[in-house]
Write a protein that holds these residues in place. Structure first.
Motif, PDB file in Angstrom:
ATOM      1  N   LYS A  35       2.493  -5.102  10.695  1.00 38.87           N
ATOM      2  CA  LYS A  35       3.176  -6.363  10.435  1.00 38.87           C
ATOM      3  C   LYS A  35       3.024  -6.594   8.943  1.00 38.87           C
ATOM      4  CE  LYS A  35       2.017  -8.465  14.857  1.00 38.87           C
ATOM      5  NZ  LYS A  35       1.370  -9.589  15.529  1.00 38.87           N
ATOM      6  N   ASN A  36       3.736  -7.554   8.434  1.00 41.97           N
ATOM      7  CA  ASN A  36       3.604  -7.819   7.000  1.00 41.97           C
ATOM      8  C   ASN A  36       2.153  -8.090   6.645  1.00 41.97           C
ATOM      9  OD1 ASN A  36       6.260  -7.347   6.378  1.00 41.97           O
ATOM     10  ND2 ASN A  36       6.870  -9.475   6.659  1.00 41.97           N
TER      11      ASN A  36
ATOM     12  N   ALA B 156       3.916  -8.483  -2.313  1.00 45.56           N
ATOM     13  CA  ALA B 156       3.120  -8.719  -3.520  1.00 45.56           C
ATOM     14  C   ALA B 156       1.980  -7.708  -3.573  1.00 45.56           C
ATOM     15  CB  ALA B 156       2.574 -10.141  -3.507  1.00 45.56           C
ATOM     16  N   GLU B 157       1.598  -7.305  -4.780  1.00 47.67           N
ATOM     17  CA  GLU B 157       0.619  -6.238  -4.967  1.00 47.67           C
ATOM     18  C   GLU B 157      -0.684  -6.481  -4.213  1.00 47.67           C
ATOM     19  OE1 GLU B 157      -1.685  -3.948  -8.553  1.00 47.67           O
ATOM     20  OE2 GLU B 157       0.135  -5.025  -9.028  1.00 47.67           O
ATOM     21  N   ASP B 158      -1.231  -7.693  -4.289  1.00 47.36           N
ATOM     22  CA  ASP B 158      -2.498  -7.973  -3.597  1.00 47.36           C
ATOM     23  C   ASP B 158      -2.351  -7.870  -2.086  1.00 47.36           C
ATOM     24  OD1 ASP B 158      -3.846  -8.329  -5.972  1.00 47.36           O
ATOM     25  OD2 ASP B 158      -3.585 -10.507  -5.992  1.00 47.36           O
ATOM     26  N   ASP B 159      -1.248  -8.397  -1.546  1.00 46.07           N
ATOM     27  CA  ASP B 159      -1.015  -8.318  -0.102  1.00 46.07           C
ATOM     28  C   ASP B 159      -0.844  -6.865   0.334  1.00 46.07           C
ATOM     29  OD1 ASP B 159      -1.089 -11.096   0.175  1.00 46.07           O
ATOM     30  OD2 ASP B 159       1.069 -11.278  -0.186  1.00 46.07           O
ATOM     31  N   HIS B 160      -0.076  -6.114  -0.439  1.00 42.84           N
ATOM     32  CA  HIS B 160       0.182  -4.713  -0.114  1.00 42.84           C
ATOM     33  C   HIS B 160      -1.106  -3.897  -0.152  1.00 42.84           C
ATOM     34  CE1 HIS B 160       2.067  -0.789  -0.032  1.00 42.84           C
ATOM     35  NE2 HIS B 160       1.439  -0.485  -1.144  1.00 42.84           N
ATOM     36  N   LYS B 161      -1.947  -4.109  -1.147  1.00 43.31           N
ATOM     37  CA  LYS B 161      -3.206  -3.366  -1.270  1.00 43.31           C
ATOM     38  C   LYS B 161      -4.159  -3.638  -0.111  1.00 43.31           C
ATOM     39  CE  LYS B 161      -3.439  -2.660  -6.236  1.00 43.31           C
ATOM     40  NZ  LYS B 161      -4.191  -2.959  -7.467  1.00 43.31           N
TER      41      LYS B 161
END
Length: 134
Positions: A53-54, A119-124
């Motif tokens: 999920k996202n 967003a980079e933080d969420d993706h990481k």
């Protein structure tokens, strides 16, 4: 002459129907052997399904396996488009292409989202740990 033509035609039809048919026993034997081949190809494989999920992954069970085990990973994208990768293990998992490998080396491995999905933080933060134990 007509009788000979009729006789030849009847014989050809009988032969054709016999060749296309087969006994029920032969059909059951074929089905039985197909099942055993399918079972043999999937037996002994530790299978995991990972749901994406996202900004989060979840698995149907803990990702801990024994060294030497055969592993199959499946990915289901419930929200967004995600993939899972780990270069060391050679994993490049996509939702429509399960990955199979043999766990050859013990350790803890990060499975990360290899498709930028926000967003980079969420993706990481999109990662799971795969443990290979003795």
């Amino acid at each position: 002459m007509k009788k000979l033509g009729f006789l030849l035609l009847s014989g050809a039809l009988t032969f054709g129907l016999a060749a296309c048919g087969g006994t029920e026993e032969a059909a059951n034997t074929k089905k039985s052997s197909e099942k055993s081949v399918e079972t043999a190809s999937t037996s002994g494989v530790e299978e995991f399904t990972i749901t994406a999920k996202n900004w989060e992954f979840s698995s149907d069970k803990e990702l801990t396996i024994k060294k030497g085990s055969k592993v199959k990973l499946n990915l289901i994208n419930e929200e967004g488009i995600h993939t899972i990768g780990n270069e060391e293990l050679g994993i490049d998992l996509k939702a429509d292409k399960p990955v199979e490998f043999t766990a050859e080396k013990t350790g803890e491995y990060e499975l990360i989202c290899s498709t930028v999905c926000g967003a980079e933080d969420d993706h990481k933060a999109m990662k799971l740990t795969l443990k290979i134990v003795e």
